[in-house]
Scaffold this motif. Structure first.
Motif, PDB file in Angstrom:
ATOM      1  N   ARG A 104      -1.368   7.235   0.090  1.00 24.34           N
ATOM      2  CA  ARG A 104      -2.090   8.130  -0.568  1.00 24.34           C
ATOM      3  C   ARG A 104      -3.423   7.490  -0.998  1.00 24.34           C
ATOM      4  O   ARG A 104      -3.440   6.269  -1.343  1.00 24.34           O
ATOM      5  CB  ARG A 104      -1.568   8.314  -1.976  1.00 24.34           C
ATOM      6  CG  ARG A 104      -0.273   9.314  -2.030  1.00 24.34           C
ATOM      7  CD  ARG A 104       0.279   9.695  -3.292  1.00 24.34           C
ATOM      8  NE  ARG A 104      -0.562   9.897  -4.516  1.00 24.34           N
ATOM      9  CZ  ARG A 104      -0.222  10.309  -5.703  1.00 24.34           C
ATOM     10  NH1 ARG A 104       0.987  11.257  -5.657  1.00 24.34           N
ATOM     11  NH2 ARG A 104      -1.061  10.470  -6.600  1.00 24.34           N
ATOM     12  N   GLU A 105      -4.563   8.154  -0.937  1.00 26.80           N
ATOM     13  CA  GLU A 105      -5.880   7.596  -0.819  1.00 26.80           C
ATOM     14  C   GLU A 105      -6.123   7.144  -2.296  1.00 26.80           C
ATOM     15  O   GLU A 105      -7.096   6.337  -2.511  1.00 26.80           O
ATOM     16  CB  GLU A 105      -6.945   8.596  -0.413  1.00 26.80           C
ATOM     17  CG  GLU A 105      -6.912   8.654   1.088  1.00 26.80           C
ATOM     18  CD  GLU A 105      -8.037   9.538   1.647  1.00 26.80           C
ATOM     19  OE1 GLU A 105      -8.844   9.880   1.002  1.00 26.80           O
ATOM     20  OE2 GLU A 105      -8.201  10.061   2.732  1.00 26.80           O
ATOM     21  N   ASP A 106      -5.331   7.926  -3.430  1.00 29.40           N
ATOM     22  CA  ASP A 106      -5.694   7.304  -4.793  1.00 29.40           C
ATOM     23  C   ASP A 106      -5.157   6.149  -5.317  1.00 29.40           C
ATOM     24  O   ASP A 106      -4.848   5.883  -6.389  1.00 29.40           O
ATOM     25  CB  ASP A 106      -5.587   8.638  -5.572  1.00 29.40           C
ATOM     26  CG  ASP A 106      -4.181   9.229  -5.527  1.00 29.40           C
ATOM     27  OD1 ASP A 106      -3.208   8.615  -4.901  1.00 29.40           O
ATOM     28  OD2 ASP A 106      -3.691  10.186  -6.449  1.00 29.40           O
ATOM     29  N   LYS A 109       0.905  -1.107  -0.149  1.00 33.00           N
ATOM     30  CA  LYS A 109      -0.040  -0.017  -0.093  1.00 33.00           C
ATOM     31  C   LYS A 109       0.941   1.141   0.001  1.00 33.00           C
ATOM     32  O   LYS A 109       2.240   1.063   0.114  1.00 33.00           O
ATOM     33  CB  LYS A 109      -0.937   0.270   1.302  1.00 33.00           C
ATOM     34  CG  LYS A 109      -0.268  -0.030   2.572  1.00 33.00           C
ATOM     35  CD  LYS A 109      -1.210   0.011   3.694  1.00 33.00           C
ATOM     36  CE  LYS A 109      -1.794   1.244   3.841  1.00 33.00           C
ATOM     37  NZ  LYS A 109      -2.694   1.208   5.085  1.00 33.00           N
ATOM     38  N   GLU A 121     -11.769   0.572  -4.829  1.00 33.96           N
ATOM     39  CA  GLU A 121     -11.764   0.923  -3.355  1.00 33.96           C
ATOM     40  C   GLU A 121     -10.875  -0.179  -2.616  1.00 33.96           C
ATOM     41  O   GLU A 121     -10.693  -1.381  -2.949  1.00 33.96           O
ATOM     42  CB  GLU A 121     -13.170   0.736  -2.586  1.00 33.96           C
ATOM     43  CG  GLU A 121     -14.269   1.745  -3.107  1.00 33.96           C
ATOM     44  CD  GLU A 121     -14.129   3.082  -2.937  1.00 33.96           C
ATOM     45  OE1 GLU A 121     -13.287   3.661  -1.969  1.00 33.96           O
ATOM     46  OE2 GLU A 121     -14.494   3.840  -3.580  1.00 33.96           O
ATOM     47  N   SER A 122      -9.906   0.426  -1.751  1.00 33.33           N
ATOM     48  CA  SER A 122      -9.260  -0.391  -0.997  1.00 33.33           C
ATOM     49  C   SER A 122      -9.821  -1.201   0.081  1.00 33.33           C
ATOM     50  O   SER A 122     -10.929  -0.977   0.724  1.00 33.33           O
ATOM     51  CB  SER A 122      -8.392   0.535  -0.031  1.00 33.33           C
ATOM     52  OG  SER A 122      -7.549   1.340  -1.015  1.00 33.33           O
TER      53      SER A 122
END
Length: 334
Positions: free
Chosen positions: A151-153, A148, A316-317
Motif C-alpha cells: 500500500r502506498e499509504d 514494506k 515519503e518512502s
C-alpha cells in the motif's frame, strides 16, 4: 478490546472508585480487597495507562518502536540509531516486541495507543491488512523500517533486497565461482526472503549458470539456520565452492559447521553474508558481506517521524543504497 477499570470492578464485586484506589496505590482498602482487585486485573490483562496524567497535553514526547522477538544481532544498530536521534530531539522511546512472525502485533499497537505515543516505528514486521488498518487508525505518524507493504499509504525505508542479493552473488561469480549455494531466507517471506532468493537465482541465470534448487537451503536468518543448511550441504555431498547467506548470522552458522567438519573458509568454501552487522568483522575469517546501513536506517526513520510530528508533513518512502564490504571469507578461484 482492552480491559477497563469498570470491567475489573464488575468481576471483583467492588466499586470503580475502589479499583481506581488500588490500581493507583492510594490506600483506603484492606489487603484482601487489594489482592482480589490485582488478581482480577491480571486475569483480564488490564494495562494501566502510564500517560493518563498527560491526557490534557498535546504531546507525550514519546516514540514507539515495534519489532519482532530479538533473535539476531541485526536489530541492535537500528535501535541505537532510533534512540540516539530521539534523545537528541527531546523524545523518549518505548520498545515492544510483536512476537514471532508478528503474532502479537495487535497487542503491541494497543499498548502504543494506551501510552499515547506521538509517532511509531515498526522494524522488520510483515503487516497484513488488518494490522495496517489498526496502524492507520492510531492517527499518528509512522514509518516501516526494513519492511514494506503493497500500500502506498504505508511509508518505509529499506534496502532493495533483490539488488543487494544480486550484488553478493555476482561478486562470487566474478571470483570464478560457478557452483554457489544459498542458505537462509524463507521463500514465503515476500518482504526479505523471496527477493533475496530471486536476486541469487537471477545473478546465476544472467551469467549462464543453471539454477539447482537442491543448492538452496531455505530457513530463517539465525545462526542455527546456517548450521542446519551447511549440515545439509555436507550430507548431500554438494559440490559447492561458495555459499551466499541471507544474513550474517546464517553465515556464522555456515562457518561454525565448516569448522566442526574441518572445512576451511575460504580455502575450501567461500562465504558471503548479508547485513554487515557487528558480528561480521568478529568472525574468523572476517566476513565479506552486503552492508545495510542499519544505524543510518534507524536514524533516518526517526528523523522522518519527528518531522511529521512537528510539521504535520507526509512521510515519503525511500529505498536506501547497499554496498559490498569485502573482507577475508572469499577466495578467488583460478
Amino acid at each position: 478490546m482492552a480491559a477497563t477499570i469498570k470491567d475489573i470492578a464488575r468481576v471483583a464485586g467492588v466499586s470503580t472508585a475502589t479499583v481506581s484506589r488500588v490500581i493507583n496505590n492510594l490506600g483506603g482498602y484492606n489487603e484482601e480487597t487489594e489482592k482480589k482487585v490485582m488478581a482480577v486485573a491480571k486475569a483480564l490483562g488490564y494495562r494501566k495507562n502510564e500517560n493518563a496524567r498527560s491526557l490534557v497535553q498535546k504531546s507525550t514526547n514519546t516514540i514507539g518502536v515495534i519489532m519482532p522477538d530479538v533473535t539476531t544481532a541485526f536489530y541492535g544498530d537500528i535501535i541505537k540509531g532510533i534512540e540516539d536521534t530521539s534523545y537528541e530531539h527531546g523524545y523518549s522511546v518505548i520498545l515492544t516486541h510483536a512476537g514471532s512472525h508478528g503474532s502479537r502485533i495487535h497487542e503491541s499497537m494497543n499498548l502504543m495507543g494506551e501510552r499515547r505515543v506521538d509517532g511509531l516505528i515498526i522494524v522488520s514486521v510483515e503487516l497484513h491488512e488488518t494490522a495496517i488498518e489498526a496502524l492507520t487508525s492510531l492517527g499518528i505518524p509512522f514509518i516501516l523500517l526494513s519492511t514494506k507493504t503493497n500500500r502506498e499509504d504505508t511509508p518505509y525505508i529499506k534496502v532493495d533486497d533483490y539488488s543487494a542479493a544480486y550484488t553478493a552473488v555476482k561478486y562470487l561469480i566474478d571470483n570464478n565461482h560457478r557452483s554457489i549455494g544459498m542458505a537462509g531466507a524463507n521463500p514465503d517471506d515476500s518482504i526479505a526472503g523471496s527477493p533475496r532468493i530471486n536476486g541469487y537465482t537471477q545473478a546465476l541465470l544472467d551469467h549462464g549458470i543453471k539454477v539447482d534448487l537442491n543448492l538452496i537451503k531455505p530457513g530463517g536468518f539465525s545462526f542455527e539456520s546456517g548450521k542446519t543448511a551447511m549440515q545439509a550441504f555436507i550430507e548431500d555431498e554438494a559440490s559447492i565452492t561458495a555459499v551466499f547467506c541471507a544474513s550474517d548470522e546464517v553465515a556464522l552458522g555456515i562457518m561454525s559447521t565448516c569448522f566442526e567438519n574441518e572445512i576451511s573458509v575460504p580455502n575450501d568454501i567461500s562465504v558471503v553474508g548479508y547485513d554487515n552487522s557487528k558480528v561480521s568483522h568478529m568472525s574468523i575469517p572476517p566476513l565479506t558481506t552486503v552492508a545495510q546501513p542499519l544505524y543510518e536506517m534507524g536514524r533516518e526513520g526517526c528523523l522522518e517521524v519527528i518531522a511529521a510530528i512537528q510539521n504535520k508533513c507526509k512521510i515519503e518512502s525511500k529505498v536506501i543504497p547497499h554496498e559490498l564490504v569485502v573482507r577475508k571469507s572469499v577466495k578467488k578461484l583460478t
